[in-house]
Scaffold this motif. Structure first.
Motif, short mmCIF file in Angstrom:
data_model
loop_
_atom_site.label_atom_id
_atom_site.label_comp_id
_atom_site.label_asym_id
_atom_site.label_seq_id
_atom_site.Cartn_x
_atom_site.Cartn_y
_atom_site.Cartn_z
N LYS A 52 0.81 -1.22 0.00
CA LYS A 52 0.00 0.00 0.00
C LYS A 52 0.84 1.26 0.00
CE LYS A 52 -2.51 -0.96 3.65
NZ LYS A 52 -2.14 -2.37 3.91
N LYS A 53 1.97 1.22 0.71
CA LYS A 53 2.80 2.43 0.79
C LYS A 53 4.04 2.34 -0.12
CE LYS A 53 5.45 1.18 4.96
NZ LYS A 53 6.05 1.74 6.18
N SER A 54 3.95 1.50 -1.15
CA SER A 54 5.10 1.32 -2.05
C SER A 54 4.76 1.73 -3.47
CB SER A 54 5.52 -0.15 -2.09
OG SER A 54 5.89 -0.60 -0.81
N LEU A 55 5.80 2.16 -4.19
CA LEU A 55 5.71 2.30 -5.65
C LEU A 55 6.89 1.56 -6.25
CD1 LEU A 55 4.71 5.98 -6.54
CD2 LEU A 55 3.35 3.90 -6.86
N LEU A 56 6.61 0.76 -7.30
CA LEU A 56 7.67 0.04 -7.99
C LEU A 56 7.84 0.65 -9.37
CD1 LEU A 56 5.68 -2.37 -6.45
CD2 LEU A 56 7.84 -3.55 -6.83
N TYR A 57 8.96 1.30 -9.59
CA TYR A 57 9.24 1.89 -10.90
C TYR A 57 9.88 0.81 -11.77
CZ TYR A 57 8.32 6.48 -8.91
OH TYR A 57 7.71 7.56 -8.33
N ALA A 58 9.24 0.50 -12.89
CA ALA A 58 9.71 -0.55 -13.78
C ALA A 58 10.14 0.07 -15.09
CB ALA A 58 8.59 -1.57 -14.01
N THR A 59 11.43 -0.02 -15.40
CA THR A 59 11.92 0.62 -16.63
C THR A 59 12.71 -0.37 -17.49
OG1 THR A 59 14.04 1.40 -15.74
CG2 THR A 59 12.13 2.84 -15.43
N ASP A 60 12.65 -0.13 -18.78
CA ASP A 60 13.42 -0.91 -19.74
C ASP A 60 13.59 -0.05 -20.99
OD1 ASP A 60 14.20 -4.07 -19.96
OD2 ASP A 60 13.83 -3.21 -21.94
N LEU A 61 14.57 -0.37 -21.82
CA LEU A 61 14.70 0.41 -23.05
C LEU A 61 13.75 -0.06 -24.15
CD1 LEU A 61 17.63 -0.43 -25.39
CD2 LEU A 61 17.35 -1.73 -23.31
N ASN A 62 13.18 -1.27 -23.99
CA ASN A 62 12.26 -1.81 -25.00
C ASN A 62 10.81 -1.51 -24.65
OD1 ASN A 62 13.99 -3.34 -26.88
ND2 ASN A 62 14.51 -4.50 -25.02
N PRO A 63 10.11 -0.66 -25.43
CA PRO A 63 8.70 -0.40 -25.11
C PRO A 63 7.84 -1.65 -25.22
CG PRO A 63 9.42 0.86 -27.08
CD PRO A 63 10.61 0.12 -26.58
N GLY A 64 8.19 -2.57 -26.11
CA GLY A 64 7.39 -3.78 -26.32
C GLY A 64 7.30 -4.65 -25.08
#
Lengths: 196, 273
Positions: free
Chosen positions: B128-140
Protein backbone atom coordinates in the motif's frame (compact mmCIF):
# COMPACT_ATOMS: atom_id res chain seq x y z
CA UNK A 1 42.03 -38.66 -39.70
CA UNK A 2 44.26 -36.93 -42.21
CA UNK A 3 44.64 -33.56 -40.49
CA UNK A 4 45.81 -35.10 -37.29
CA UNK A 5 47.94 -32.26 -36.04
CA UNK A 6 47.41 -29.04 -34.13
CA UNK A 7 48.15 -26.09 -36.38
CA UNK A 8 49.23 -23.47 -33.84
CA UNK A 9 50.37 -23.34 -30.22
CA UNK A 10 47.16 -23.81 -28.24
CA UNK A 11 46.18 -20.91 -26.02
CA UNK A 12 42.83 -22.26 -24.87
CA UNK A 13 41.44 -25.75 -24.40
CA UNK A 14 37.65 -25.90 -24.01
CA UNK A 15 36.22 -29.13 -22.66
CA UNK A 16 32.46 -29.65 -23.10
CA UNK A 17 30.43 -32.43 -21.56
CA UNK A 18 27.03 -33.45 -20.32
CA UNK A 19 25.64 -36.61 -18.72
CA UNK A 20 28.52 -38.89 -17.71
CA UNK A 21 31.22 -36.28 -18.29
CA UNK A 22 32.12 -35.53 -14.68
CA UNK A 23 33.85 -38.90 -14.22
CA UNK A 24 35.91 -38.22 -17.34
CA UNK A 25 36.83 -34.72 -16.19
CA UNK A 26 37.92 -36.20 -12.86
CA UNK A 27 40.25 -38.55 -14.76
CA UNK A 28 41.63 -36.01 -17.21
CA UNK A 29 42.22 -32.98 -14.98
CA UNK A 30 44.36 -34.69 -12.27
CA UNK A 31 46.47 -36.32 -15.02
CA UNK A 32 47.51 -32.98 -16.52
CA UNK A 33 51.07 -31.84 -15.96
CA UNK A 34 51.47 -28.73 -13.89
CA UNK A 35 52.32 -25.41 -15.56
CA UNK A 36 51.20 -26.17 -19.10
CA UNK A 37 51.17 -22.76 -20.82
CA UNK A 38 47.49 -22.87 -21.68
CA UNK A 39 44.10 -21.97 -20.15
CA UNK A 40 41.51 -24.71 -19.74
CA UNK A 41 37.78 -24.03 -19.70
CA UNK A 42 35.13 -26.55 -18.66
CA UNK A 43 31.58 -26.17 -19.95
CA UNK A 44 29.25 -28.79 -18.52
CA UNK A 45 25.50 -29.12 -18.17
CA UNK A 46 24.45 -29.21 -14.53
CA UNK A 47 22.09 -27.85 -11.91
CA UNK A 48 22.56 -24.17 -10.92
CA UNK A 49 22.96 -25.07 -7.23
CA UNK A 50 26.08 -27.16 -7.91
CA UNK A 51 28.38 -24.31 -8.91
CA UNK A 52 30.71 -24.19 -5.94
CA UNK A 53 30.69 -27.94 -5.50
CA UNK A 54 32.33 -28.59 -8.88
CA UNK A 55 35.00 -25.91 -8.40
CA UNK A 56 35.77 -27.17 -4.88
CA UNK A 57 35.91 -30.78 -6.03
CA UNK A 58 38.28 -30.01 -8.89
CA UNK A 59 40.49 -27.94 -6.61
CA UNK A 60 40.98 -30.98 -4.38
CA UNK A 61 41.85 -33.16 -7.39
CA UNK A 62 44.14 -30.81 -9.30
CA UNK A 63 47.31 -28.86 -8.64
CA UNK A 64 46.11 -26.24 -11.09
CA UNK A 65 44.12 -23.37 -9.62
CA UNK A 66 40.46 -23.98 -10.50
CA UNK A 67 37.93 -21.13 -10.44
CA UNK A 68 34.57 -20.13 -11.84
CA UNK A 69 34.87 -17.95 -14.95
CA UNK A 70 33.69 -14.42 -14.12
CA UNK A 71 32.35 -11.88 -16.57
CA UNK A 72 35.08 -9.58 -18.01
CA UNK A 73 37.79 -11.69 -16.39
CA UNK A 74 40.91 -12.06 -18.58
CA UNK A 75 41.65 -15.63 -19.67
CA UNK A 76 45.06 -16.55 -18.24
CA UNK A 77 47.28 -19.57 -18.84
CA UNK A 78 47.83 -22.06 -15.98
CA UNK A 79 44.20 -21.71 -14.85
CA UNK A 80 41.26 -24.08 -15.11
CA UNK A 81 38.01 -22.14 -15.45
CA UNK A 82 34.53 -23.55 -14.90
CA UNK A 83 31.57 -22.01 -16.75
CA UNK A 84 28.89 -21.00 -14.22
CA UNK A 85 25.59 -22.86 -14.36
CA UNK A 86 22.58 -21.10 -15.90
CA UNK A 87 24.63 -18.64 -17.99
CA UNK A 88 26.06 -18.95 -21.48
CA UNK A 89 29.80 -18.25 -21.52
CA UNK A 90 31.36 -16.40 -24.43
CA UNK A 91 34.85 -15.17 -25.29
CA UNK A 92 35.66 -11.59 -26.21
CA UNK A 93 38.31 -10.55 -28.72
CA UNK A 94 40.54 -9.25 -25.94
CA UNK A 95 40.57 -12.80 -24.46
CA UNK A 96 38.19 -12.15 -21.61
CA UNK A 97 34.98 -13.94 -20.58
CA UNK A 98 31.45 -12.66 -21.16
CA UNK A 99 28.22 -14.01 -19.69
CA UNK A 100 24.80 -14.08 -21.30
CA UNK A 101 21.47 -15.32 -19.91
CA UNK A 102 19.67 -15.59 -23.23
CA UNK A 103 17.42 -18.51 -24.18
CA UNK A 104 18.68 -22.04 -23.67
CA UNK A 105 20.29 -23.67 -26.71
CA UNK A 106 19.90 -27.44 -27.11
CA UNK A 107 17.85 -27.24 -23.87
CA UNK A 108 21.05 -26.15 -22.16
CA UNK A 109 22.52 -23.11 -20.46
CA UNK A 110 25.48 -23.05 -20.59
CA UNK A 111 25.39 -24.30 -24.14
CA UNK A 112 28.60 -25.95 -25.32
CA UNK A 113 27.84 -24.82 -28.89
CA UNK A 114 27.76 -21.16 -27.85
CA UNK A 115 31.11 -21.32 -26.07
CA UNK A 116 32.74 -23.39 -28.85
CA UNK A 117 31.51 -20.99 -31.56
CA UNK A 118 32.53 -17.91 -29.66
CA UNK A 119 35.97 -19.33 -28.75
CA UNK A 120 36.51 -20.37 -32.38
CA UNK A 121 35.92 -16.78 -33.52
CA UNK A 122 38.48 -15.44 -31.06
CA UNK A 123 41.14 -18.15 -30.92
CA UNK A 124 41.01 -19.66 -34.43
CA UNK A 125 43.81 -22.24 -34.87
CA UNK A 126 45.06 -21.79 -31.31
CA UNK A 127 41.92 -23.44 -29.92
CA UNK A 128 41.62 -27.09 -28.92
CA UNK A 129 38.14 -28.40 -28.11
CA UNK A 130 37.22 -31.64 -26.37
CA UNK A 131 33.72 -33.15 -26.42
CA UNK A 132 32.87 -35.77 -23.81
CA UNK A 133 30.02 -38.05 -22.81
CA UNK A 134 26.49 -36.68 -23.08
CA UNK A 135 22.90 -37.33 -24.07
CA UNK A 136 22.33 -34.57 -26.62
CA UNK A 137 24.21 -33.10 -29.55
CA UNK A 138 25.24 -29.82 -27.91
CA UNK A 139 28.79 -29.04 -29.01
CA UNK A 140 28.67 -30.64 -32.46
CA UNK A 141 27.71 -27.44 -34.32
CA UNK A 142 30.33 -25.58 -32.33
CA UNK A 143 32.97 -28.10 -33.38
CA UNK A 144 32.05 -27.58 -37.03
CA UNK A 145 32.80 -23.91 -36.61
CA UNK A 146 36.05 -24.63 -34.76
CA UNK A 147 37.18 -26.83 -37.66
CA UNK A 148 36.35 -24.16 -40.26
CA UNK A 149 38.38 -21.61 -38.33
CA UNK A 150 41.37 -23.89 -38.01
CA UNK A 151 40.98 -25.21 -34.47
CA UNK A 152 41.48 -28.81 -33.37
CA UNK A 153 38.71 -31.15 -32.15
CA UNK A 154 39.13 -34.12 -29.82
CA UNK A 155 36.13 -36.38 -29.24
CA UNK A 156 35.89 -38.94 -26.47
CA UNK A 157 35.79 -42.49 -27.77
CA UNK A 158 32.08 -43.38 -27.43
CA UNK A 159 33.09 -46.87 -26.31
CA UNK A 160 34.56 -45.26 -23.17
CA UNK A 161 31.63 -42.87 -22.61
CA UNK A 162 28.87 -43.39 -20.07
CA UNK A 163 26.42 -41.83 -22.51
CA UNK A 164 27.71 -42.20 -26.04
CA UNK A 165 25.21 -40.02 -27.94
CA UNK A 166 27.10 -36.73 -27.85
CA UNK A 167 30.54 -38.01 -28.92
CA UNK A 168 28.92 -40.41 -31.41
CA UNK A 169 27.10 -37.48 -33.05
CA UNK A 170 30.33 -35.51 -33.32
CA UNK A 171 32.04 -38.47 -35.00
CA UNK A 172 29.08 -39.16 -37.31
CA UNK A 173 29.14 -35.57 -38.49
CA UNK A 174 32.85 -35.74 -39.21
CA UNK A 175 34.12 -33.05 -36.87
CA UNK A 176 36.65 -35.10 -34.89
CA UNK A 177 40.35 -34.67 -35.63
CA UNK A 178 41.00 -37.47 -33.21
CA UNK A 179 39.03 -39.89 -31.04
CA UNK A 180 40.53 -40.71 -27.67
CA UNK A 181 39.88 -42.44 -24.34
CA UNK A 182 39.95 -40.33 -21.15
CA UNK A 183 43.57 -41.39 -20.53
CA UNK A 184 44.38 -40.58 -24.14
CA UNK A 185 42.90 -37.09 -23.82
CA UNK A 186 45.12 -36.26 -20.84
CA UNK A 187 48.19 -37.65 -22.60
CA UNK A 188 47.39 -35.73 -25.78
CA UNK A 189 47.09 -32.43 -23.89
CA UNK A 190 50.34 -33.04 -21.99
CA UNK A 191 52.17 -33.84 -25.22
CA UNK A 192 50.91 -30.71 -26.97
CA UNK A 193 53.55 -28.80 -25.07
CA UNK A 194 56.33 -31.37 -24.73
CA UNK A 195 56.56 -32.91 -28.20
CA UNK A 196 57.73 -29.56 -29.57
CA UNK B 1 25.38 -21.46 -36.47
CA UNK B 2 27.36 -19.67 -39.14
CA UNK B 3 28.26 -16.07 -38.41
CA UNK B 4 27.32 -14.15 -41.57
CA UNK B 5 27.83 -10.65 -40.23
CA UNK B 6 31.42 -9.81 -39.47
CA UNK B 7 32.91 -7.53 -36.84
CA UNK B 8 33.19 -4.57 -39.20
CA UNK B 9 29.52 -4.84 -40.20
CA UNK B 10 28.50 -5.03 -36.55
CA UNK B 11 30.23 -1.69 -35.98
CA UNK B 12 28.41 -0.19 -38.99
CA UNK B 13 25.04 -1.30 -37.58
CA UNK B 14 25.84 0.10 -34.13
CA UNK B 15 26.80 3.43 -35.66
CA UNK B 16 23.53 3.46 -37.68
CA UNK B 17 21.49 2.86 -34.52
CA UNK B 18 23.19 5.79 -32.87
CA UNK B 19 22.89 8.13 -35.87
CA UNK B 20 19.32 7.26 -36.86
CA UNK B 21 17.63 6.46 -33.58
CA UNK B 22 19.89 7.74 -30.79
CA UNK B 23 20.31 4.24 -29.34
CA UNK B 24 23.89 3.72 -28.24
CA UNK B 25 25.06 0.10 -28.10
CA UNK B 26 28.71 0.92 -28.75
CA UNK B 27 29.69 0.17 -25.15
CA UNK B 28 27.97 -3.20 -25.07
CA UNK B 29 30.14 -6.32 -24.87
CA UNK B 30 30.61 -7.57 -28.40
CA UNK B 31 30.54 -11.37 -28.12
CA UNK B 32 26.91 -11.59 -27.02
CA UNK B 33 25.80 -8.73 -29.29
CA UNK B 34 27.42 -10.34 -32.31
CA UNK B 35 25.72 -13.62 -31.62
CA UNK B 36 22.31 -11.99 -31.10
CA UNK B 37 22.59 -9.92 -34.29
CA UNK B 38 23.62 -12.95 -36.33
CA UNK B 39 20.81 -14.99 -34.80
CA UNK B 40 18.24 -12.38 -35.87
CA UNK B 41 19.75 -12.07 -39.35
CA UNK B 42 19.29 -15.84 -39.80
CA UNK B 43 15.88 -15.96 -38.11
CA UNK B 44 14.46 -13.25 -40.38
CA UNK B 45 16.16 -14.78 -43.45
CA UNK B 46 17.84 -11.69 -44.85
CA UNK B 47 19.64 -12.41 -48.13
CA UNK B 48 22.37 -9.86 -47.51
CA UNK B 49 23.85 -7.54 -44.96
CA UNK B 50 22.94 -4.46 -47.00
CA UNK B 51 19.23 -5.36 -47.02
CA UNK B 52 19.33 -6.07 -43.30
CA UNK B 53 21.00 -2.72 -42.70
CA UNK B 54 18.51 -0.89 -44.90
CA UNK B 55 15.51 -2.47 -43.16
CA UNK B 56 16.78 -1.35 -39.76
CA UNK B 57 17.52 2.15 -41.04
CA UNK B 58 14.22 2.76 -42.81
CA UNK B 59 11.59 0.72 -40.97
CA UNK B 60 11.07 1.92 -37.40
CA UNK B 61 8.85 -1.08 -36.59
CA UNK B 62 11.64 -3.41 -37.62
CA UNK B 63 14.10 -1.30 -35.66
CA UNK B 64 12.01 -1.96 -32.53
CA UNK B 65 12.05 -5.67 -33.24
CA UNK B 66 15.81 -5.48 -33.80
CA UNK B 67 16.47 -3.83 -30.42
CA UNK B 68 14.14 -6.21 -28.62
CA UNK B 69 15.84 -9.22 -30.18
CA UNK B 70 19.47 -8.20 -29.69
CA UNK B 71 18.88 -7.33 -26.05
CA UNK B 72 18.18 -10.33 -23.85
CA UNK B 73 14.66 -10.55 -22.46
CA UNK B 74 14.87 -13.80 -20.56
CA UNK B 75 13.63 -13.47 -16.98
CA UNK B 76 11.60 -15.40 -14.42
CA UNK B 77 9.66 -14.87 -11.22
CA UNK B 78 11.70 -15.19 -8.02
CA UNK B 79 14.81 -15.82 -10.11
CA UNK B 80 17.51 -17.18 -7.75
CA UNK B 81 15.13 -17.99 -4.86
CA UNK B 82 17.85 -17.68 -2.21
CA UNK B 83 18.38 -14.08 -3.31
CA UNK B 84 14.67 -13.34 -2.83
CA UNK B 85 14.75 -15.00 0.56
CA UNK B 86 17.45 -12.50 1.54
CA UNK B 87 15.36 -9.61 0.20
CA UNK B 88 12.39 -10.90 2.18
CA UNK B 89 14.27 -11.45 5.42
CA UNK B 90 16.88 -8.70 5.45
CA UNK B 91 15.77 -5.89 3.16
CA UNK B 92 11.99 -5.75 3.68
CA UNK B 93 12.23 -5.18 7.46
CA UNK B 94 14.40 -2.11 6.76
CA UNK B 95 12.06 -0.81 4.06
CA UNK B 96 9.15 -1.24 6.47
CA UNK B 97 10.54 1.55 8.65
CA UNK B 98 10.01 4.12 5.88
CA UNK B 99 6.69 5.98 5.58
CA UNK B 100 6.82 5.59 1.82
CA UNK B 101 8.79 3.03 -0.23
CA UNK B 102 10.22 3.65 -3.69
CA UNK B 103 11.84 0.80 -5.60
CA UNK B 104 13.40 0.90 -9.07
CA UNK B 105 13.64 -2.17 -11.29
CA UNK B 106 16.10 -1.01 -13.97
CA UNK B 107 16.17 -3.11 -17.15
CA UNK B 108 13.20 -5.12 -15.90
CA UNK B 109 12.22 -6.64 -19.27
CA UNK B 110 8.74 -8.24 -19.12
CA UNK B 111 8.58 -7.64 -15.38
CA UNK B 112 8.43 -11.09 -13.77
CA UNK B 113 10.79 -9.89 -11.05
CA UNK B 114 8.75 -6.72 -10.50
CA UNK B 115 5.67 -8.86 -9.87
CA UNK B 116 7.74 -11.05 -7.53
CA UNK B 117 8.69 -8.00 -5.49
CA UNK B 118 5.11 -6.71 -5.44
CA UNK B 119 3.95 -10.08 -4.08
CA UNK B 120 6.55 -9.98 -1.31
CA UNK B 121 5.59 -6.40 -0.42
CA UNK B 122 1.94 -7.38 -0.23
CA UNK B 123 2.73 -10.31 2.04
CA UNK B 124 4.72 -7.99 4.32
CA UNK B 125 1.80 -5.54 4.40
CA UNK B 126 3.92 -2.91 2.63
CA UNK B 127 2.48 -2.77 -0.88
CA UNK B 128 0.00 0.00 0.00
CA UNK B 129 2.80 2.43 0.79
CA UNK B 130 5.10 1.32 -2.05
CA UNK B 131 5.71 2.30 -5.65
CA UNK B 132 7.67 0.04 -7.99
CA UNK B 133 9.24 1.89 -10.90
CA UNK B 134 9.71 -0.55 -13.78
CA UNK B 135 11.92 0.62 -16.63
CA UNK B 136 13.42 -0.91 -19.74
CA UNK B 137 14.70 0.41 -23.05
CA UNK B 138 12.26 -1.81 -25.00
CA UNK B 139 8.70 -0.40 -25.11
CA UNK B 140 7.39 -3.78 -26.32
CA UNK B 141 8.40 -5.69 -23.19
CA UNK B 142 6.85 -2.98 -21.00
CA UNK B 143 3.50 -3.46 -22.76
CA UNK B 144 3.62 -7.07 -21.66
CA UNK B 145 4.55 -6.04 -18.12
CA UNK B 146 1.53 -3.73 -17.90
CA UNK B 147 -0.80 -6.58 -18.84
CA UNK B 148 0.70 -8.88 -16.20
CA UNK B 149 -0.02 -11.95 -18.30
CA UNK B 150 2.62 -14.67 -18.35
CA UNK B 151 2.73 -18.11 -19.99
CA UNK B 152 1.07 -20.73 -17.80
CA UNK B 153 3.75 -23.31 -18.64
CA UNK B 154 6.28 -21.41 -16.50
CA UNK B 155 4.03 -21.13 -13.44
CA UNK B 156 5.06 -24.46 -11.94
CA UNK B 157 8.68 -23.30 -11.87
CA UNK B 158 7.69 -19.87 -10.52
CA UNK B 159 5.61 -21.50 -7.82
CA UNK B 160 8.58 -23.63 -6.76
CA UNK B 161 10.83 -20.57 -6.78
CA UNK B 162 8.27 -18.72 -4.65
CA UNK B 163 8.23 -21.47 -2.04
CA UNK B 164 12.04 -21.68 -1.99
CA UNK B 165 12.19 -17.92 -1.50
CA UNK B 166 10.22 -18.31 1.72
CA UNK B 167 6.71 -17.77 0.34
CA UNK B 168 4.07 -19.28 2.62
CA UNK B 169 0.87 -18.64 0.69
CA UNK B 170 -0.78 -20.68 -2.01
CA UNK B 171 0.89 -19.13 -5.07
CA UNK B 172 -2.25 -19.59 -7.18
CA UNK B 173 -4.02 -16.86 -5.19
CA UNK B 174 -1.98 -14.28 -7.14
CA UNK B 175 -3.16 -15.17 -10.64
CA UNK B 176 -6.11 -16.36 -12.66
CA UNK B 177 -5.38 -19.07 -15.19
CA UNK B 178 -7.09 -18.92 -18.55
CA UNK B 179 -6.17 -21.13 -21.51
CA UNK B 180 -2.35 -21.03 -21.67
CA UNK B 181 -1.94 -17.86 -19.67
CA UNK B 182 -1.80 -16.68 -16.08
CA UNK B 183 -3.04 -13.16 -15.42
CA UNK B 184 -1.65 -11.67 -12.23
CA UNK B 185 -3.74 -9.72 -9.74
CA UNK B 186 -4.28 -6.14 -10.94
CA UNK B 187 -3.67 -4.85 -7.41
CA UNK B 188 -0.01 -5.72 -7.98
CA UNK B 189 0.25 -3.79 -11.25
CA UNK B 190 -1.60 -0.83 -9.71
CA UNK B 191 1.51 -0.01 -7.69
CA UNK B 192 3.88 -0.08 -10.68
CA UNK B 193 5.06 2.99 -12.56
CA UNK B 194 6.12 1.79 -16.00
CA UNK B 195 8.32 3.83 -18.36
CA UNK B 196 11.04 3.45 -20.95
CA UNK B 197 14.48 4.35 -19.67
CA UNK B 198 17.85 3.70 -21.30
CA UNK B 199 20.68 3.19 -18.83
CA UNK B 200 23.17 4.29 -21.49
CA UNK B 201 21.70 7.71 -22.22
CA UNK B 202 18.99 8.61 -19.68
CA UNK B 203 19.55 10.18 -16.29
CA UNK B 204 18.54 9.69 -12.73
CA UNK B 205 14.84 10.53 -12.27
CA UNK B 206 14.08 9.90 -8.59
CA UNK B 207 15.49 8.65 -5.31
CA UNK B 208 14.94 5.10 -4.17
CA UNK B 209 15.52 2.91 -1.14
CA UNK B 210 16.07 -0.18 -3.26
CA UNK B 211 17.29 -0.56 -6.83
CA UNK B 212 17.23 -3.85 -8.72
CA UNK B 213 19.34 -4.24 -11.84
CA UNK B 214 19.70 -7.94 -12.46
CA UNK B 215 21.55 -9.47 -15.40
CA UNK B 216 21.85 -6.21 -17.30
CA UNK B 217 25.41 -5.13 -16.45
CA UNK B 218 26.84 -8.37 -17.87
CA UNK B 219 26.06 -7.01 -21.35
CA UNK B 220 27.97 -3.76 -20.77
CA UNK B 221 31.70 -3.17 -21.02
CA UNK B 222 33.50 -2.10 -17.85
CA UNK B 223 33.26 1.59 -18.69
CA UNK B 224 29.49 1.48 -19.26
CA UNK B 225 29.03 -0.71 -16.20
CA UNK B 226 30.68 1.99 -14.15
CA UNK B 227 28.52 4.73 -15.65
CA UNK B 228 25.35 2.75 -14.92
CA UNK B 229 26.49 2.07 -11.37
CA UNK B 230 27.15 5.80 -10.86
CA UNK B 231 23.61 6.46 -12.08
CA UNK B 232 22.29 4.01 -9.50
CA UNK B 233 24.44 5.61 -6.84
CA UNK B 234 22.95 9.03 -7.65
CA UNK B 235 19.48 7.50 -7.45
CA UNK B 236 19.89 5.67 -4.17
CA UNK B 237 19.25 7.03 -0.67
CA UNK B 238 22.00 6.64 1.90
CA UNK B 239 21.49 3.23 3.54
CA UNK B 240 19.56 2.14 0.44
CA UNK B 241 20.09 -1.24 -1.20
CA UNK B 242 21.47 -2.11 -4.62
CA UNK B 243 20.60 -5.60 -5.89
CA UNK B 244 22.44 -7.09 -8.87
CA UNK B 245 22.38 -10.38 -10.79
CA UNK B 246 23.94 -13.58 -9.45
CA UNK B 247 27.21 -13.09 -11.37
CA UNK B 248 27.49 -9.30 -11.20
CA UNK B 249 29.93 -7.35 -9.06
CA UNK B 250 30.57 -3.95 -7.57
CA UNK B 251 34.23 -4.54 -6.83
CA UNK B 252 35.58 -3.11 -10.11
CA UNK B 253 33.53 0.08 -10.00
CA UNK B 254 34.30 3.56 -8.69
CA UNK B 255 31.36 3.44 -6.25
CA UNK B 256 32.63 0.27 -4.56
CA UNK B 257 34.00 1.99 -1.44
CA UNK B 258 30.63 3.56 -0.63
CA UNK B 259 28.94 0.18 -0.37
CA UNK B 260 29.00 -2.85 1.86
CA UNK B 261 27.80 -6.24 0.65
CA UNK B 262 25.31 -8.07 2.85
CA UNK B 263 26.94 -10.79 4.93
CA UNK B 264 25.79 -13.77 2.89
CA UNK B 265 27.00 -14.22 -0.67
CA UNK B 266 23.90 -12.79 -2.33
CA UNK B 267 24.53 -9.86 -4.65
CA UNK B 268 22.98 -7.11 -2.50
CA UNK B 269 24.97 -4.09 -1.40
CA UNK B 270 24.04 -1.35 1.06
CA UNK B 271 25.07 2.26 0.54
CA UNK B 272 26.91 3.23 3.69
CA UNK B 273 27.94 6.83 2.95
Amino acid sequence: MAENHVKATPQLIVIGGSAGSLEVILKVIPALQLHLPVAILLVTHRKPSNDDILVDLLNTKSNWPVKEAEEKEPVLPHYIYVAPADYHLLLEKDHSFSLDVSEKVNYSRPSIDITFESAAEVYGPSLVAVLLSGANADGVEGMKRIRRLGGYCIVQDPATADVEYMPAQAIAQGVANTILSPEGIAQFINELFTAG
Amino acid sequence: MEFEINDEEIEILLQDLLDNYGYDFTDYSRASLKRRINRLFMLDKFPSFSLFRKQIQTDSTYFRRFVEEITVNVTEMFRDPAFYRTVREEVLPVLATHPFIRIWHAGCSTGEEVYSMAIMLQEAGLLKKSLLYATDLNPGVLDRLRKGIFPLRFIKQYSENYIQSGGKEDFSRYYTAKYDWAKFDEQLAAKMVVATHNLVSDRSFNEFQLIFCRNVLIYFDRNLQDRALQLFDESLDTLGFLALGAKEQLKYSSIYKKYRQLDNKDRIWRKIT
